[in-house]
Design an enzyme around this catalytic site. Structure first.
Site, PDB file in Angstrom:
ATOM      1  N   THR A 189       4.006 -13.382  -5.839  1.00  0.00           N
ATOM      2  CA  THR A 189       3.870 -13.918  -4.482  1.00  0.00           C
ATOM      3  C   THR A 189       2.422 -13.970  -4.018  1.00  0.00           C
ATOM      4  O   THR A 189       2.158 -14.087  -2.830  1.00  0.00           O
ATOM      5  CB  THR A 189       4.672 -13.049  -3.492  1.00  0.00           C
ATOM      6  OG1 THR A 189       4.230 -11.702  -3.641  1.00  0.00           O
ATOM      7  CG2 THR A 189       6.159 -13.117  -3.753  1.00  0.00           C
TER       8      THR A 189
ATOM      9  N   SER B 131      -0.060  -3.690   3.076  1.00  0.00           N
ATOM     10  CA  SER B 131       0.993  -4.577   2.599  1.00  0.00           C
ATOM     11  C   SER B 131       0.484  -5.980   2.370  1.00  0.00           C
ATOM     12  O   SER B 131      -0.411  -6.453   3.058  1.00  0.00           O
ATOM     13  CB  SER B 131       2.171  -4.590   3.573  1.00  0.00           C
ATOM     14  OG  SER B 131       1.939  -5.576   4.549  1.00  0.00           O
ATOM     15  N   LYS B 132       1.073  -6.579   1.357  1.00  0.00           N
ATOM     16  CA  LYS B 132       0.693  -7.920   0.969  1.00  0.00           C
ATOM     17  C   LYS B 132       0.842  -8.875   2.148  1.00  0.00           C
ATOM     18  O   LYS B 132      -0.001  -9.703   2.412  1.00  0.00           O
ATOM     19  CB  LYS B 132       1.631  -8.371  -0.157  1.00  0.00           C
ATOM     20  CG  LYS B 132       0.906  -8.759  -1.402  1.00  0.00           C
ATOM     21  CD  LYS B 132       1.813  -9.399  -2.406  1.00  0.00           C
ATOM     22  CE  LYS B 132       2.919  -8.491  -2.896  1.00  0.00           C
ATOM     23  NZ  LYS B 132       3.423  -8.848  -4.222  1.00  0.00           N
ATOM     24  N   ARG B 133       1.951  -8.694   2.863  1.00  0.00           N
ATOM     25  CA  ARG B 133       2.229  -9.636   3.955  1.00  0.00           C
ATOM     26  C   ARG B 133       1.209  -9.555   5.076  1.00  0.00           C
ATOM     27  O   ARG B 133       0.988 -10.526   5.784  1.00  0.00           O
ATOM     28  CB  ARG B 133       3.627  -9.393   4.508  1.00  0.00           C
ATOM     29  CG  ARG B 133       4.659  -9.881   3.531  1.00  0.00           C
ATOM     30  CD  ARG B 133       6.029  -9.884   4.089  1.00  0.00           C
ATOM     31  NE  ARG B 133       6.962  -9.910   2.963  1.00  0.00           N
ATOM     32  CZ  ARG B 133       8.258  -9.880   3.082  1.00  0.00           C
ATOM     33  NH1 ARG B 133       8.788  -9.836   4.278  1.00  0.00           N
ATOM     34  NH2 ARG B 133       9.019  -9.907   2.018  1.00  0.00           N
TER      35      ARG B 133
ATOM     36  N   GLY C 177      -1.798  -9.209   4.567  1.00  0.00           N
ATOM     37  CA  GLY C 177      -3.068  -9.682   4.022  1.00  0.00           C
ATOM     38  C   GLY C 177      -4.004  -8.527   3.699  1.00  0.00           C
ATOM     39  O   GLY C 177      -5.212  -8.688   3.746  1.00  0.00           O
TER      40      GLY C 177
END
Ligand code: GLU
Length: 485
Positions: free
Chosen positions: A12, A252-254, A256
């Site tokens: 992702t 977290s990736k979400r 950024g």
């Protein structure tokens, strides 16, 4: 029994720090036990796919030295290692689970599920599927299937009792079955959900130790019910504490948050990043902090994994990066630093070993290099206030006097070596009866134009060469003359 671990990222985007830590621990655990480390790409959530994300994963693992023994681009006896290429396998096991009563077809429409959700919410309860389709007669199910009615396959969770397992980090985990719901195993698009795919793949790929983030800790009993239904051995579980940005927020990736690539772009070295993240949630038994990858393999032990969240400390990483930079040989430093030199200067024009000696000792991140050497490429504009140095009793006026003395000495030097420069300047200091700093400080300002430089006047003059040194000195003398009238 051979230990087999896997890293199972979803493609992702960039590999984020928490993901890389999971990969590292899975790698270390496998290698510590002489086992195999496997890469599996979990791309069944088709909406979250990002182009090139798998390539980024392959590249990052290779760059960091986390070499996988089996995986999509290297093959292996248990492939394919990309879940989207295993759809038929999941369907087969989903149907087997239906035959065994551990799963069932569900034909509920979006509308019905929406209504159910509203009802649950009205009662202040969390949505939970009501097992409506579990009671469909087999003939009805078959009729729907023959007519091509869209369906999903759901897990049939027992409504009573509890499910327990023992995690190698968090200990016994018990979840009442009534807390779990009949999640979808096979979606209407024919792709499996994580719930089904992780079980099928971990079993078929012979994974002995499942190492993954804590977010899966409490749903693992649900997966274990599937192992049980299929009469498979449940693997050992090692769930990892979260990596936090601070006390409150998770990395977290979400959101950024920092990925491996971000840190590389910020001038961190790959082995330093890896070393730092090894310590994010794991403590070695002794005091050692700097580890090579083979040393990590040797030292790694599940008993050192912490249950509490790890806080990502950029300052500590920065310190560690400095240690790694200092440990580079001259040759390694020059090749690592080259792209950063090139941002500010033409490296061919400078004595790179000398430059290395001057900047390597105090450098923390590679991206600081251009700023440190830029004055060599181009003399910046500066104000004559820069010549004031109280402690050394230097003023713009005294600077002008001494620089005017220095100019002909430098001009007449037959050889512009470091030793010749040093001897000539020391000779001048003696002749003028002044302190070293009263000549060297203004000279350094006059030929660099900045307050802080790597190295002193002699080294900078040598780096610049005779022509450039004299030309800068001349301009600085002119500047002082103009400003002091
Ligand atoms: N694809 C899952 C993720 O990226 C992997 C979880 C696991 O390791 O089982 O979170």
């Amino acid at each position: 029994m051979e230990v087999r671990t896997r890293f199972a990222p979803s493609p992702t985007g960039y590999l984020h720090i928490g993901g890389l830590r999971t990969a590292l621990y899975a790698f270390l655990f496998a290698k510590k036990h002489g086992g195999k480390f496997i890469l599996r790409i979990e791309d069944t959530d088709r909406e979250r796919l990002v182009n090139q994300a798998s390539e980024i994963i392959y590249r990052t693992l290779k760059d960091t030295g986390l070499v996988y023994d089996e995986g999509p681009d290297v093959g292996g006896p248990y492939g394919p290692y990309i879940q989207s290429e295993r759809k038929d396998i999941y369907r087969e096991y989903a149907q087997e689970l239906v035959r065994r009563g551990a799963a069932y077809y569900c034909f509920c429409t979006k509308e019905r599920l929406g209504g159910l959700r509203t009802q649950c919410e009205a009662k202040g309860k969390q949505f939970k599927y009501d097992k409506h389709c579990l009671s469909l007669a087999p003939e009805e199910v078959q009729k729907n299937l023959d007519a091509g009615v869209p369906y999903v396959i759901r897990q049939n969770i027992p409504t009573e009792g509890e499910t327990t397992y023992s995690d190698m980090v968090y200990g016994d985990i018990t979840v009442p079955n009534s807390d779990m719901e009949d999640n979808i195993l096979l979606k209407s698009d024919g792709y499996p959900t994580y719930n089904l795919a992780n079980v099928v793949d971990d079993h078929l790929m012979g994974i002995t130790h499942v190492i993954r983030g804590i977010e899966y800790l409490s749903s693992t009993p649900k997966y274990n019910l599937l192992y049980k239904a299929l009469e498979w051995d449940v693997p050992q579980y090692i769930h990892l504490p979260p990596v936090m940005r601070d006390k409150h927020a998770k990395l977290s990736k979400r959101h950024g948050d920092a990925s491996y690539e971000d840190f590389i772009a910020k001038g961190f070295l790959s082995p330093a990043i890896l070393n730092y993240i090894a310590l994010l949630g794991w403590s070695p038994s002794g005091n050692q902090e700097i580890f090579t990858l083979p040393e990590l393999i040797d030292a790694f032990d599940v008993s050192g994994i912490s249950k509490s969240p790890a806080i990502f400390d950029v300052e500590k990483l920065t310190w560690m990066n400095g240690e790694y930079i200092r440990a580079l040989s001259e040759e390694e430093f020059i090749s690592t630093a080259m792209p950063y030199f090139e941002q500010a200067i033409d490296p061919d024009k400078f004595d790179l070993p000398l430059l290395t000696r001057l900047i390597q000792p105090r450098l923390e991140v590679l991206t600081d290099i251009p700023g440190k050497v830029a004055f060599l490429g181009k003399m910046p504009d500066y104000g004559i206030d820069l010549y004031n140095h109280k402690k050394m009793k230097v003023t713009p006026e005294s600077a002008l006097v001494n620089l005017k003395e220095a100019y002909p000495v430098l001009r007449d030097l037959p050889e512009f070596s470091e030793t010749a420069l040093h001897d000539a300047m020391m000779g001048l200091v003696q002749r003028l009866g002044i302190k070293n700093g009263q000549l060297l400080y203004p000279l350094r300002v006059a030929i660099s134009g900045v307050a802080v430089t790597p190295g002193g006047a002699i080294e900078i003059a040598y780096l610049l060469g005779k022509h450039e040194t004299l030309s800068r000195l001349e301009k600085s003398i002119e500047l002082l003359k103009k400003q002091l009238v």
